[in-house]
Write a protein that holds these residues in place. Structure first.
Motif, PDB file in Angstrom:
ATOM      1  N   ALA A  10      -7.626  12.960 -22.889  1.00 14.15           N
ATOM      2  CA  ALA A  10      -7.416  14.366 -22.539  1.00 14.15           C
ATOM      3  C   ALA A  10      -7.959  14.651 -21.144  1.00 14.15           C
ATOM      4  CB  ALA A  10      -8.088  15.267 -23.570  1.00 14.15           C
ATOM      5  N   ASP A  11      -9.118  14.085 -20.831  1.00 12.50           N
ATOM      6  CA  ASP A  11      -9.702  14.264 -19.500  1.00 12.50           C
ATOM      7  C   ASP A  11      -8.788  13.670 -18.425  1.00 12.50           C
ATOM      8  OD1 ASP A  11     -12.388  14.655 -17.777  1.00 12.50           O
ATOM      9  OD2 ASP A  11     -11.523  12.708 -17.290  1.00 12.50           O
ATOM     10  N   LEU A  12      -8.289  12.471 -18.677  1.00 11.81           N
ATOM     11  CA  LEU A  12      -7.387  11.820 -17.725  1.00 11.81           C
ATOM     12  C   LEU A  12      -6.140  12.662 -17.493  1.00 11.81           C
ATOM     13  CD1 LEU A  12      -6.549   9.347 -16.026  1.00 11.81           C
ATOM     14  CD2 LEU A  12      -5.623   8.333 -18.129  1.00 11.81           C
ATOM     15  N   ALA A  13      -5.528  13.147 -18.569  1.00 12.47           N
ATOM     16  CA  ALA A  13      -4.327  13.970 -18.437  1.00 12.47           C
ATOM     17  C   ALA A  13      -4.628  15.257 -17.676  1.00 12.47           C
ATOM     18  CB  ALA A  13      -3.761  14.283 -19.824  1.00 12.47           C
ATOM     19  N   LYS A  62      -4.943  14.599 -13.948  1.00 13.00           N
ATOM     20  CA  LYS A  62      -3.638  14.373 -13.329  1.00 13.00           C
ATOM     21  C   LYS A  62      -2.948  15.712 -13.038  1.00 13.00           C
ATOM     22  CE  LYS A  62      -3.667   9.877 -13.313  1.00 13.00           C
ATOM     23  NZ  LYS A  62      -3.707   9.122 -12.025  1.00 13.00           N
ATOM     24  N   LEU A  63      -3.110  16.670 -13.945  1.00 13.58           N
ATOM     25  CA  LEU A  63      -2.529  17.993 -13.718  1.00 13.58           C
ATOM     26  C   LEU A  63      -3.269  18.737 -12.611  1.00 13.58           C
ATOM     27  CD1 LEU A  63      -1.854  19.120 -17.408  1.00 13.58           C
ATOM     28  CD2 LEU A  63      -0.170  18.386 -15.709  1.00 13.58           C
ATOM     29  N   PHE A  64      -4.596  18.651 -12.618  1.00 13.92           N
ATOM     30  CA  PHE A  64      -5.391  19.321 -11.587  1.00 13.92           C
ATOM     31  C   PHE A  64      -5.073  18.760 -10.203  1.00 13.92           C
ATOM     32  CE2 PHE A  64      -7.385  21.679 -14.633  1.00 13.92           C
ATOM     33  CZ  PHE A  64      -8.566  22.295 -14.238  1.00 13.92           C
ATOM     34  N   ALA A  65      -4.698  17.494 -10.136  1.00 20.18           N
ATOM     35  CA  ALA A  65      -4.394  16.872  -8.844  1.00 20.18           C
ATOM     36  C   ALA A  65      -3.191  17.526  -8.172  1.00 20.18           C
ATOM     37  CB  ALA A  65      -4.139  15.378  -9.031  1.00 20.18           C
ATOM     38  N   LEU A  80      -6.439  22.495  -4.480  1.00 19.09           N
ATOM     39  CA  LEU A  80      -7.790  23.046  -4.538  1.00 19.09           C
ATOM     40  C   LEU A  80      -8.803  21.919  -4.384  1.00 19.09           C
ATOM     41  CD1 LEU A  80      -7.312  25.425  -7.615  1.00 19.09           C
ATOM     42  CD2 LEU A  80      -7.304  26.080  -5.204  1.00 19.09           C
ATOM     43  N   SER A  81      -9.485  21.875  -3.274  1.00 19.52           N
ATOM     44  CA  SER A  81     -10.494  20.841  -3.065  1.00 19.52           C
ATOM     45  C   SER A  81     -11.434  21.262  -1.941  1.00 19.52           C
ATOM     46  CB  SER A  81      -9.839  19.503  -2.706  1.00 19.52           C
ATOM     47  OG  SER A  81     -10.832  18.553  -2.358  1.00 19.52           O
ATOM     48  N   GLY A 127     -14.378  13.987 -15.746  1.00 17.69           N
ATOM     49  CA  GLY A 127     -14.634  15.417 -15.577  1.00 17.69           C
ATOM     50  C   GLY A 127     -13.542  16.097 -14.774  1.00 17.69           C
ATOM     51  N   LEU A 128     -13.096  17.246 -15.257  1.00 21.00           N
ATOM     52  CA  LEU A 128     -11.988  17.956 -14.621  1.00 21.00           C
ATOM     53  C   LEU A 128     -12.366  18.629 -13.317  1.00 21.00           C
ATOM     54  CD1 LEU A 128     -10.389  19.754 -17.727  1.00 21.00           C
ATOM     55  CD2 LEU A 128      -9.649  17.619 -16.656  1.00 21.00           C
ATOM     56  N   THR A 129     -13.638  18.945 -13.132  1.00 21.88           N
ATOM     57  CA  THR A 129     -14.023  19.833 -12.030  1.00 21.88           C
ATOM     58  C   THR A 129     -14.503  19.106 -10.774  1.00 21.88           C
ATOM     59  OG1 THR A 129     -16.220  20.055 -13.052  1.00 21.88           O
ATOM     60  CG2 THR A 129     -14.584  21.735 -13.568  1.00 21.88           C
ATOM     61  N   GLY A 130     -14.351  17.789 -10.738  1.00 22.75           N
ATOM     62  CA  GLY A 130     -14.817  17.036  -9.572  1.00 22.75           C
ATOM     63  C   GLY A 130     -14.144  17.455  -8.279  1.00 22.75           C
ATOM     64  N   LYS A 131     -12.859  17.732  -8.360  1.00 22.60           N
ATOM     65  CA  LYS A 131     -12.111  18.143  -7.165  1.00 22.60           C
ATOM     66  C   LYS A 131     -12.589  19.497  -6.656  1.00 22.60           C
ATOM     67  CE  LYS A 131      -7.350  18.497  -5.478  1.00 22.60           C
ATOM     68  NZ  LYS A 131      -5.922  18.419  -5.844  1.00 22.60           N
TER      69      LYS A 131
END
Length: 307
Positions: free
Chosen positions: A47-50, A53-56, A60-61, A132-136
């Motif tokens: 789920a984290d990986l998916a 990929k969406l956040f990418a 936003l970075s 983790g989703l929020t790294g970016k």
């Protein structure tokens, strides 16, 4: 012709496929064990990986404008036209990675994301891609901006980082033994097991990516010991099987501490000091945990991989 997108897809499918094969093997081998294999950990990692990929896909970075500024004010323009230049880039990237990783344990703002990677209570290959989703959003890639300032193109820096992370995939397992003399130079599964352990003796250790040279140089290398088996996960284990809880529980905790802070300085301290810090000294930083456990053999204080 292979594009970067196709290569990334192939690498992702390979990594996931191998991790699922390991999961099936471990499920069978641990069927009658006191601690059977937990597939929930795999699903959370997927789920984290998916999600990442969406956040990418979102522009936003925090690191992007920092990289742009560093490139506009670079002092050289580096051309990777020799083995020596490639080697120097590798060493420079390892140096930056060491400090990025150390800061991710030392500074609670970055730890709120990195804690997700340390949340699995079992160490398997699927743990490698739970990042983790929020790294970016936190801009952790800014730690590699010095390489851009020195003249390495941003895309080259990020590609080198990707290779570093890909190397680390195989480190996340409990079945590879110590590898002899390689343990003195390279990051190995044994060294990385220590990094993921919540044992007091093992906290704040082995931050390197491909190498452990900088850990040895800066005093953060710890060897795995047979008399102190690794206990994986956070010092306060994550028990939820809800991916959203796993992803955001440390951000929620940080927000609550900031909201309850009695002063601006206390609020800022919650953000920039190590996880577990409390103004009254009652927290659970690595230093505090070691003070409460005098039998701990290691005394290097730098942050902690578990709260």
């Amino acid at each position: 012709m292979f594009t970067s997108g196709k290569i990334a897809l192939c690498v992702t499918l390979f990594v996931v496929g191998v991790s699922l094969i390991e999961a099936c093997v471990l499920t069978r081998s641990q069927r009658n064990s006191a601690t059977p294999f937990d597939w929930h950990e795999v699903w959370i990692s997927l789920a984290d990986l998916a999600g990442r990929k969406l956040f990418a896909l979102l522009p936003l970075s925090l690191a992007t404008p920092i990289f742009a500024l560093a490139w506009d004010h670079r002092i050289f323009t580096v051309t990777l036209n020799s083995a020596l230049m490639v080697f120097l880039l590798f060493i420079g990237q390892e140096f930056c990675y060491y400090w990025y990783h150390r800061a991710s344990h030392r500074i609670r703002f970055f730890w709120a994301t990195h804690a997700v990677h340390h949340s699995p209570n079992q160490l398997t290959l699927s743990s490698a891609y739970r990042l983790g989703l929020t790294g970016k959003l936190t801009g952790s890639a800014m730690f590699f901006a010095p390489l851009v300032w020195l003249g390495v193109r941003p895309e080259i820096v990020l590609a080198t980082l990707s290779f570093n992370l890909l190397y680390q995939f195989w480190l996340h397992n409990t079945w590879t033994p110590k590898l002899g003399w390689l343990e003195y130079v390279f990051n190995t599964p044994s060294a990385h097991r220590v990094h993921h352990a919540s044992n007091v003796d093992y906290l704040d250790a082995n931050y390197g990516g491909v190498l452990v040279v900088f850990d040895r140089l800066f005093g953060t290398y710890v060897e795995e010991r047979a008399d102190d088996p690794c206990r994986y996960g956070l010092t306060t284990p994550t028990r939820s099987h809800n991916p959203l809880v796993v992803e955001f529980e440390h951000w929620v905790s940080l927000a609550r501490d900031i909201a309850s802070a009695g002063s601006v300085w206390t609020a800022v301290s919650f953000v920039i000091l190590p996880p577990g810090w409390r103004a009254d000294g009652s927290g659970e930083t690595t230093e505090a945990l070691r003070q409460r456990n005098p039998a701990a053999r290691r005394t290097v204080p730098v942050g902690t991989p578990g709260r």
